[in-house]
Design a protein around this motif. Structure first.
Motif, mmCIF file in Angstrom:
data_model
loop_
_atom_site.group_PDB
_atom_site.id
_atom_site.type_symbol
_atom_site.label_atom_id
_atom_site.label_comp_id
_atom_site.label_asym_id
_atom_site.label_seq_id
_atom_site.Cartn_x
_atom_site.Cartn_y
_atom_site.Cartn_z
ATOM 1 N N GLU A 140 0.624 -1.198 0.168
ATOM 2 C CA GLU A 140 0.159 -0.035 0.141
ATOM 3 C C GLU A 140 0.892 1.298 -0.173
ATOM 4 O O GLU A 140 1.703 1.257 0.509
ATOM 5 C CB GLU A 140 -0.937 -0.029 1.247
ATOM 6 C CG GLU A 140 -2.116 -1.011 1.249
ATOM 7 C CD GLU A 140 -2.987 -0.680 2.437
ATOM 8 O OE1 GLU A 140 -4.123 -1.304 1.957
ATOM 9 O OE2 GLU A 140 -2.773 0.083 3.214
ATOM 10 N N THR A 141 0.573 2.339 -0.712
ATOM 11 C CA THR A 141 1.069 3.383 -0.881
ATOM 12 C C THR A 141 0.309 4.652 -0.082
ATOM 13 O O THR A 141 -0.932 4.690 -0.484
ATOM 14 C CB THR A 141 1.421 4.087 -2.306
ATOM 15 O OG1 THR A 141 2.106 2.767 -2.943
ATOM 16 C CG2 THR A 141 2.469 5.055 -2.377
ATOM 17 N N LEU A 142 1.203 5.322 0.563
ATOM 18 C CA LEU A 142 0.455 6.589 1.267
ATOM 19 C C LEU A 142 1.206 7.601 0.957
ATOM 20 O O LEU A 142 2.554 7.696 0.701
ATOM 21 C CB LEU A 142 0.361 6.512 2.861
ATOM 22 C CG LEU A 142 -0.189 5.134 3.501
ATOM 23 C CD1 LEU A 142 0.042 5.126 5.045
ATOM 24 C CD2 LEU A 142 -1.732 5.001 3.160
ATOM 25 N N GLN A 143 0.682 8.952 0.750
ATOM 26 C CA GLN A 143 1.552 10.048 0.527
ATOM 27 C C GLN A 143 0.764 11.237 0.865
ATOM 28 O O GLN A 143 -0.433 11.375 1.050
ATOM 29 C CB GLN A 143 1.103 10.137 -0.954
ATOM 30 C CG GLN A 143 1.728 11.371 -1.631
ATOM 31 C CD GLN A 143 1.714 11.264 -3.296
ATOM 32 O OE1 GLN A 143 1.889 10.222 -3.836
ATOM 33 N NE2 GLN A 143 1.446 12.440 -3.652
ATOM 34 N N LYS A 144 1.478 12.159 1.582
ATOM 35 C CA LYS A 144 1.158 13.257 2.126
ATOM 36 C C LYS A 144 2.376 14.466 1.599
ATOM 37 O O LYS A 144 3.326 14.254 1.680
ATOM 38 C CB LYS A 144 1.332 13.372 3.654
ATOM 39 C CG LYS A 144 1.009 14.702 4.516
ATOM 40 C CD LYS A 144 0.831 14.301 5.892
ATOM 41 C CE LYS A 144 -0.499 13.590 6.315
ATOM 42 N NZ LYS A 144 -0.926 13.887 7.768
ATOM 43 N N LEU A 172 1.451 9.629 8.400
ATOM 44 C CA LEU A 172 0.453 9.143 7.458
ATOM 45 C C LEU A 172 -0.530 8.393 7.942
ATOM 46 O O LEU A 172 -0.326 7.391 8.740
ATOM 47 C CB LEU A 172 1.125 8.319 6.283
ATOM 48 C CG LEU A 172 2.441 9.280 5.708
ATOM 49 C CD1 LEU A 172 3.432 8.431 5.009
ATOM 50 C CD2 LEU A 172 2.158 10.249 4.730
ATOM 51 N N MET A 173 -1.744 8.533 7.573
ATOM 52 C CA MET A 173 -3.112 8.012 7.916
ATOM 53 C C MET A 173 -3.912 7.469 6.712
ATOM 54 O O MET A 173 -3.616 7.538 5.735
ATOM 55 C CB MET A 173 -3.939 9.330 8.576
ATOM 56 C CG MET A 173 -3.334 9.971 9.492
ATOM 57 S SD MET A 173 -2.969 8.888 10.985
ATOM 58 C CE MET A 173 -4.601 8.797 11.917
ATOM 59 N N ALA A 174 -4.869 6.919 7.101
ATOM 60 C CA ALA A 174 -5.576 5.967 5.999
ATOM 61 C C ALA A 174 -6.241 6.929 5.108
ATOM 62 O O ALA A 174 -6.243 6.447 3.907
ATOM 63 C CB ALA A 174 -6.871 5.320 6.775
#
Length: 59
Positions: free
Chosen positions: A10-14, A41-43
């Protein structure tokens, strides 16, 4: 029947803003902030899931 390994990534981005003298300093500031849990980084930062399937070797 064969045995497979299935890997999920899974990739999270902020995006944040930091004041710095140059790009490298901005990188170091952001990295320090991340390590100190000042950036979390959150859901809701989710952007993608990759699923890779490969045959499990029997050796």
């Amino acid at each position: 029947m064969s045995l497979y390994e299935v890997e999920f990534t899974e990739t999270l981005q902020k995006t944040i803003e930091v004041e710095a003298e140059d790009e490298y300093e901005a990188y170091l500031i952001a990295k320090r902030m991340y390590r100190k849990a000042e950036v979390i980084l959150m859901a809701e930062d989710y952007i993608d899931t990759e699923i890779d399937v490969r045959l499990k070797s029997l050796g």
